[in-house]
Design a protein around this motif. Structure first.
Motif, PDB file in Angstrom:
ATOM      1  N   MET A 113       0.817  -1.206   0.000  1.00 26.91           N
ATOM      2  CA  MET A 113       0.000   0.000   0.000  1.00 26.91           C
ATOM      3  C   MET A 113       0.856   1.264   0.000  1.00 26.91           C
ATOM      4  O   MET A 113       0.519   2.254  -0.653  1.00 26.91           O
ATOM      5  N   ALA A 114       1.960   1.247   0.729  1.00 26.51           N
ATOM      6  CA  ALA A 114       2.828   2.419   0.845  1.00 26.51           C
ATOM      7  C   ALA A 114       4.205   1.949   1.269  1.00 26.51           C
ATOM      8  O   ALA A 114       4.505   0.737   1.247  1.00 26.51           O
ATOM      9  N   ALA A 115       5.054   2.886   1.670  1.00 28.11           N
ATOM     10  CA  ALA A 115       6.382   2.539   2.164  1.00 28.11           C
ATOM     11  C   ALA A 115       6.446   2.565   3.684  1.00 28.11           C
ATOM     12  O   ALA A 115       7.454   2.187   4.271  1.00 28.11           O
ATOM     13  N   SER A 116       5.369   3.042   4.322  1.00 23.84           N
ATOM     14  CA  SER A 116       5.340   3.164   5.781  1.00 23.84           C
ATOM     15  C   SER A 116       3.895   3.166   6.258  1.00 23.84           C
ATOM     16  O   SER A 116       2.967   3.386   5.476  1.00 23.84           O
ATOM     17  N   LEU A 117       3.727   2.944   7.544  1.00 28.78           N
ATOM     18  CA  LEU A 117       2.383   3.009   8.124  1.00 28.78           C
ATOM     19  C   LEU A 117       1.816   4.416   8.004  1.00 28.78           C
ATOM     20  O   LEU A 117       0.626   4.590   7.697  1.00 28.78           O
ATOM     21  N   SER A 118       2.645   5.431   8.225  1.00 23.53           N
ATOM     22  CA  SER A 118       2.142   6.800   8.122  1.00 23.53           C
ATOM     23  C   SER A 118       1.646   7.087   6.711  1.00 23.53           C
ATOM     24  O   SER A 118       0.627   7.763   6.530  1.00 23.53           O
ATOM     25  N   GLY A 119       2.339   6.581   5.707  1.00 23.53           N
ATOM     26  CA  GLY A 119       1.885   6.758   4.335  1.00 23.53           C
ATOM     27  C   GLY A 119       0.561   6.074   4.079  1.00 23.53           C
ATOM     28  O   GLY A 119      -0.333   6.628   3.424  1.00 23.53           O
ATOM     29  N   ALA A 120       0.404   4.867   4.587  1.00 22.78           N
ATOM     30  CA  ALA A 120      -0.851   4.134   4.416  1.00 22.78           C
ATOM     31  C   ALA A 120      -2.006   4.851   5.094  1.00 22.78           C
ATOM     32  O   ALA A 120      -3.125   4.918   4.559  1.00 22.78           O
ATOM     33  N   LEU A 121      -1.756   5.399   6.284  1.00 23.00           N
ATOM     34  CA  LEU A 121      -2.805   6.125   6.998  1.00 23.00           C
ATOM     35  C   LEU A 121      -3.203   7.397   6.240  1.00 23.00           C
ATOM     36  O   LEU A 121      -4.386   7.753   6.191  1.00 23.00           O
ATOM     37  N   ARG A 122      -2.240   8.061   5.640  1.00 22.77           N
ATOM     38  CA  ARG A 122      -2.561   9.245   4.820  1.00 22.77           C
ATOM     39  C   ARG A 122      -3.485   8.862   3.666  1.00 22.77           C
ATOM     40  O   ARG A 122      -4.455   9.567   3.367  1.00 22.77           O
ATOM     41  N   MET A 123      -3.193   7.739   3.030  1.00 27.34           N
ATOM     42  CA  MET A 123      -4.010   7.281   1.905  1.00 27.34           C
ATOM     43  C   MET A 123      -5.425   6.939   2.362  1.00 27.34           C
ATOM     44  O   MET A 123      -6.414   7.315   1.728  1.00 27.34           O
ATOM     45  N   ALA A 124      -5.524   6.208   3.469  1.00 29.04           N
ATOM     46  CA  ALA A 124      -6.836   5.801   3.987  1.00 29.04           C
ATOM     47  C   ALA A 124      -7.666   7.017   4.377  1.00 29.04           C
ATOM     48  O   ALA A 124      -8.871   7.087   4.089  1.00 29.04           O
ATOM     49  N   ARG A 125      -7.032   7.981   5.016  1.00 29.57           N
ATOM     50  CA  ARG A 125      -7.761   9.183   5.448  1.00 29.57           C
ATOM     51  C   ARG A 125      -8.212  10.008   4.251  1.00 29.57           C
ATOM     52  O   ARG A 125      -9.314  10.571   4.249  1.00 29.57           O
ATOM     53  N   ALA A 126      -7.360  10.083   3.211  1.00 26.71           N
ATOM     54  CA  ALA A 126      -7.714  10.864   2.025  1.00 26.71           C
ATOM     55  C   ALA A 126      -8.916  10.253   1.317  1.00 26.71           C
ATOM     56  O   ALA A 126      -9.842  10.964   0.905  1.00 26.71           O
ATOM     57  N   ALA A 127      -8.906   8.932   1.176  1.00 29.59           N
ATOM     58  CA  ALA A 127     -10.031   8.259   0.518  1.00 29.59           C
ATOM     59  C   ALA A 127     -11.322   8.470   1.299  1.00 29.59           C
ATOM     60  O   ALA A 127     -12.382   8.759   0.720  1.00 29.59           O
ATOM     61  N   LYS A 128     -11.237   8.361   2.621  1.00 26.33           N
ATOM     62  CA  LYS A 128     -12.423   8.543   3.455  1.00 26.33           C
ATOM     63  C   LYS A 128     -12.915   9.985   3.413  1.00 26.33           C
ATOM     64  O   LYS A 128     -14.123  10.245   3.292  1.00 26.33           O
ATOM     65  N   ALA A 129     -11.989  10.919   3.506  1.00 20.78           N
ATOM     66  CA  ALA A 129     -12.365  12.331   3.547  1.00 20.78           C
ATOM     67  C   ALA A 129     -13.073  12.779   2.272  1.00 20.78           C
ATOM     68  O   ALA A 129     -13.982  13.613   2.318  1.00 20.78           O
ATOM     69  N   HIS A 130     -12.677  12.219   1.138  1.00 16.37           N
ATOM     70  CA  HIS A 130     -13.239  12.663  -0.138  1.00 16.37           C
ATOM     71  C   HIS A 130     -14.269  11.676  -0.701  1.00 16.37           C
ATOM     72  O   HIS A 130     -14.778  11.885  -1.808  1.00 16.37           O
ATOM     73  N   GLY A 131     -14.580  10.644   0.067  1.00 22.56           N
ATOM     74  CA  GLY A 131     -15.640   9.714  -0.327  1.00 22.56           C
ATOM     75  C   GLY A 131     -15.351   8.924  -1.579  1.00 22.56           C
ATOM     76  O   GLY A 131     -16.270   8.664  -2.368  1.00 22.56           O
ATOM     77  N   VAL A 132     -14.081   8.543  -1.778  1.00 20.05           N
ATOM     78  CA  VAL A 132     -13.731   7.760  -2.965  1.00 20.05           C
ATOM     79  C   VAL A 132     -13.330   6.347  -2.565  1.00 20.05           C
ATOM     80  O   VAL A 132     -12.957   6.083  -1.421  1.00 20.05           O
ATOM     81  N   LYS A 133     -13.401   5.440  -3.527  1.00 20.37           N
ATOM     82  CA  LYS A 133     -13.031   4.047  -3.307  1.00 20.37           C
ATOM     83  C   LYS A 133     -11.576   3.836  -3.699  1.00 20.37           C
ATOM     84  O   LYS A 133     -11.098   4.411  -4.673  1.00 20.37           O
ATOM     85  N   MET A 134     -10.904   2.979  -2.946  1.00 21.59           N
ATOM     86  CA  MET A 134      -9.514   2.653  -3.252  1.00 21.59           C
ATOM     87  C   MET A 134      -9.303   1.157  -3.086  1.00 21.59           C
ATOM     88  O   MET A 134      -9.742   0.559  -2.104  1.00 21.59           O
ATOM     89  N   MET A 135      -8.618   0.561  -4.040  1.00 20.60           N
ATOM     90  CA  MET A 135      -8.277  -0.861  -3.989  1.00 20.60           C
ATOM     91  C   MET A 135      -6.767  -1.025  -4.078  1.00 20.60           C
ATOM     92  O   MET A 135      -6.116  -0.377  -4.899  1.00 20.60           O
ATOM     93  N   ILE A 136      -6.210  -1.880  -3.224  1.00 17.14           N
ATOM     94  CA  ILE A 136      -4.790  -2.208  -3.269  1.00 17.14           C
ATOM     95  C   ILE A 136      -4.682  -3.620  -3.814  1.00 17.14           C
ATOM     96  O   ILE A 136      -5.100  -4.587  -3.164  1.00 17.14           O
ATOM     97  N   ASN A 137      -4.163  -3.751  -5.022  1.00 17.67           N
ATOM     98  CA  ASN A 137      -4.132  -5.049  -5.689  1.00 17.67           C
ATOM     99  C   ASN A 137      -2.968  -5.914  -5.205  1.00 17.67           C
ATOM    100  O   ASN A 137      -1.870  -5.421  -4.945  1.00 17.67           O
TER     101      ASN A 137
END
Length: 380
Positions: A113-137
């Motif tokens: 998902m990212a290179a660090s936990l902080s990066g992953a949390l940024r991604m998760a928060r951004a998707a939630k904040a803007h109401g978009v879907k995200m898939m990690i293949n």
């Protein structure tokens, strides 16, 4: 499928971008709009297959993406997208995902998902904040044997699982598969992000991530702590590790995760392997009759004793669900029906996977056992 989806691409660092594009191109209701690469920290010097320059060229010539932008920010401003696929360097996943989410665009990326936990949390928060879907293949998600092992574990076939082991197969590195004149020199490899620590390169994130994903899914509980070791043993042209080992403590189990870019031949089945109180499961590759290729199966060992080499039975995974057999079908199905993605593809699962990897990376630096649920996780 009634709607036509307008697709864009950001980042060509990871060669798995080619598979992502191929799977979406198979859909009848996709329109490719535009693409852009991120600016590499070190300018690449090769355009041989698997390099980022070759991946971008392939997107233009094979996939047929009509417009190429120098700046992905400008592309997001000037074009309209329904879905953006992004595969920049691991360390840039977060900033790219935030830019995509801010435009209200759904997105797909490749493991990890990212290179660090902080990066992953940024991604998760951004998707939630803007109401978009995200898939990690995850490529392993589309292997029926991987899913079958989970089903056998949940059925209690081998009792309570107390250990999961992962080791990737024979690999001399992600840029080592070309032949003839396409073989990359050491200097060319060193200019690609894979061998650069600052960009999130290295075998640790490349291959330990699979073990973190599977052990969390198979065991069904959050990890507690991890110990990690990293080493550059055969790749002096880069500063990223080419071998790594993680041991992970779960509340009721252990996981051993090995990553290697220097294995010529594995010699034995690498699994994954699940050890239980009443048996063992091993994923192995079997050759089809009459030389028709190979397939992965789950070997089930439930007889007790030493030296037994033949499984008690061999199980093949069920065919993948109709209309959800590929990563592209799965994501569009999710968008159109609201049904959950496969567990391994979901954001919440992948944040936990990154928490495991983050602990292992911190441990490799500190030389100590590191908690998975550290301060960053607690405020996530």
């Amino acid at each position: 499928m009634s709607k036509t989806y307008r697709l864009g691409v950001i980042g060509f660092a990871h060669m798995h971008i080619n598979t992502l594009l191929d799977r979406f191109s198979e859909l009848p209701n996709v329109e490719w709009v535009a693409c852009a690469d991120t600016v590499p920290a070190v300018p690449p010097i090769s355009c041989k297959p698997s390099t980022r320059r070759a991946n971008l060229q392939r997107a233009r010539e094979v996939t047929g993406i009509p417009h190429v932008y120098e700046d992905y920010g400008r592309m997001l401003e000037e074009e309209q997208f329904d879905i953006v696929i992004f595969c920049p360097e691991n360390a840039r996943h977060a900033v790219v995902a935030e830019a995509i989410a801010a435009k209200g665009i759904h997105m797909v990326t490749e493991k990890p998902m990212a290179a660090s936990l902080s990066g992953a949390l940024r991604m998760a928060r951004a998707a939630k904040a803007h109401g978009v879907k995200m898939m990690i293949n995850w490529p392993i998600t589309w292997n029926p044997a991987i899913r079958e092992m989970k089903a056998l574990i949940d059925q209690g076939v081998i009792g309570d699982v107390w250990q999961v082991k992962w080791r990737n197969g024979a690999s001399m590195g992600p840029l080592s598969y070309n032949k003839g004149e396409d073989v990359l020199t050491d200097v060319e490899k060193g200019s690609e992000w894979w061998h650069q620590s600052a960009t999130g390169g290295g075998a640790f994130l490349d291959y330990c991530c699979y073990g973190a994903c599977l052990s969390r899914w198979y065991l069904g509980e959050q990890a507690v702590a991890a110990y990690g070791i990293k080493a550059n043993l055969t790749s002096p042209y880069g500063d990223a590790e080419d071998n790594a080992i993680m041991t992970v403590r779960f509340p009721s189990a252990l996981a051993i995760l090995e990553a290697t870019w220097s294995t010529w031949n594995v010699g034995l089945p690498t699994g994954p392997i699940a050890y239980g109180t009443r048996g063992t499961l091993v994923i192995d590759r079997l050759k089809n009759a009459a030389g028709g290729g190979a397939r992965d199966v789950v070997k089930v060992y439930t007889s007790r004793g030493h030296g037994r080499t033949e499984p008690d039975r061999t199980v093949e995974g069920d065919p993948l669900p109709e209309g959800r057999k590929t990563l592209a079908e799965e994501f569009v199905h999710h968008l159109e029906t609201g049904e959950s993605l496969h567990p391994t593809l979901q954001v919440a699962h992948n944040v936990e996977v990154m928490a495991i990897l983050d602990a292992g990376i911190r441990s490799a630096a500190s030389g100590k056992l590191e908690l998975v649920n550290d301060a960053a996780w607690c405020i996530g």
